[in-house]
Enzyme design. Structure first.
Site, PDB file in Angstrom:
ATOM      1  N   CYS A  74     -98.069  49.101  -8.035  1.00 32.07           N
ATOM      2  CA  CYS A  74     -97.816  48.324  -6.830  1.00 32.07           C
ATOM      3  C   CYS A  74     -99.005  48.515  -5.898  1.00 32.07           C
ATOM      4  CB  CYS A  74     -96.529  48.857  -6.190  1.00 32.07           C
ATOM      5  SG  CYS A  74     -96.166  48.125  -4.581  1.00 32.07           S
ATOM      6  N   CYS A 182    -101.281  41.612  -6.196  1.00 27.45           N
ATOM      7  CA  CYS A 182     -99.908  42.120  -6.143  1.00 27.45           C
ATOM      8  C   CYS A 182     -99.370  41.936  -7.555  1.00 27.45           C
ATOM      9  CB  CYS A 182     -99.086  41.310  -5.143  1.00 27.45           C
ATOM     10  SG  CYS A 182     -97.294  41.521  -5.295  1.00 27.45           S
TER      11      CYS A 182
HETATM   12  N1  DGL Z   1     -95.682  44.319  -6.398  1.00 29.44           N
HETATM   13  C1  DGL Z   1     -96.139  44.829  -5.177  1.00 29.44           C
HETATM   14  C2  DGL Z   1     -97.659  44.875  -5.039  1.00 29.44           C
HETATM   15  O1  DGL Z   1     -98.316  44.976  -5.990  1.00 29.44           O
HETATM   16  C3  DGL Z   1     -95.426  44.612  -3.913  1.00 29.44           C
HETATM   17  C4  DGL Z   1     -94.653  43.414  -3.572  1.00 29.44           C
HETATM   18  C5  DGL Z   1     -93.768  43.731  -2.376  1.00 29.44           C
HETATM   19  O2  DGL Z   1     -92.865  44.530  -2.548  1.00 29.44           O
HETATM   20  O3  DGL Z   1     -94.023  43.198  -1.293  1.00 29.44           O
HETATM   21  O4  DGL Z   1     -98.211  44.829  -3.998  1.00 29.44           O
END
Ligand code: DGL
Length: 258
Positions: A74, A182
């Protein structure tokens, strides 16, 4: 044996499953625990302190299960919490950041769009990356985009109109590359490609997983014999979330995202 302990991978929700799938491809003998903090997603619009608190909590749950390494799948959690996670853990920690460096090498004459959560783009970690590789990069905070992947709505009219509005300010610009900063956006590649025709898309998944393999190899922690396995966990309602996680995992494994 140390090599047999699982690898923990976590994200705010479904996005990190795109990293998990790449990890299983590269490290088929390993045992993985995937944790989605779906109850608290999205992270990208929360205050930095809160993201750090949530990320540390999830990390604690995984460490309690005896993981030998951790992947922060993430970008948002990396920006807010990777440093403190590394300070607190004694096991190898691999974290993600938007693939701006490779994008700057792929670029010709045009611009780079960096698509990420508002928080990833706001924090110091990304500011530093921008100083190094971002001369021709434009930040595109994508509030509301991860929700499509989270709900499994990967294509269709609603996401097309959302992206149409999101990219409206950049129409007419010469854009070479868009960074999927993301992990959720990797599931939305088809829709994003359709909205940005002729623009190359890049994500940091493979780089992250290669780094994981390298670290485990250096420490003699690679599991040499399979079978590997994947276990899904969530802070959300397991009855609805786990089947959705498995469906996204199958999709990523079938390479149907491009
Ligand atoms: N999948 C996450 C990232 O890579 C975060 C998305 C979220 O929870 O806002 O930033």
């Amino acid at each position: 044996m140390d090599q047999d302990r699982p690898i923990g991978i976590f994200d705010s929700g479904m996005g990190g499953i795109s990293v998990l799938s790449e990890a299983v491809r590269l490290l088929p003998n390993e045992r993985f625990i995937y944790f989605g903090d779906n109850l608290n997603a999205p992270y990208g619009v929360l205050p930095e302190e809160r993201i750090r608190e949530l990320a540390l909590h999830v990390t604690g749950r995984l460490v309690a299960q005896g993981i030998k390494a951790l992947v922060v799948a993430c970008n948002t959690a990396t920006s807010a919490a990777a440093q403190v996670i590394r300070q607190r853990l004694e096991i190898p920690v691999v974290a993600m950041e938007p693939a701006l460096k490779p994008a700057s090498q792929m670029r010709h004459q045009g611009k780079i769009l960096v698509l990420a959560t508002p928080m990833t783009l706001k924090l110091d970690k990304f500011a530093h990356l921008m100083e190094l590789y971002g001369q021709e990069a434009i930040k595109v905070p994508c509030k509301g985009l991860m929700e499509f992947a989270e709900q499994g709505e990967l294509e269709g009219g609603r996401i097309d109109s959302f992206l149409e509005r999101l990219f409206e300010p950049y129409r007419g610009l010469d854009v070479d590359v868009a960074v999927l900063g993301c992990t959720h956006y990797v599931f939305l590649k088809k829709a994003i490609s359709k909205a940005l025709p002729g623009v190359q898309l890049i994500d940091g998944n493979l780089g992250t997983v290669r780094r994981l393999r390298q670290l485990l190899d250096e420490k003699g922690m690679l599991r040499e014999h399979g079978p590997g396995e994947v276990c899904f966990q969530t802070s959300g309602d397991p009855e609805t979330v786990i089947p959705r996680m498995k469906a996204l995992y199958q999709l990523a494994n079938r390479s149907e995202l491009d």
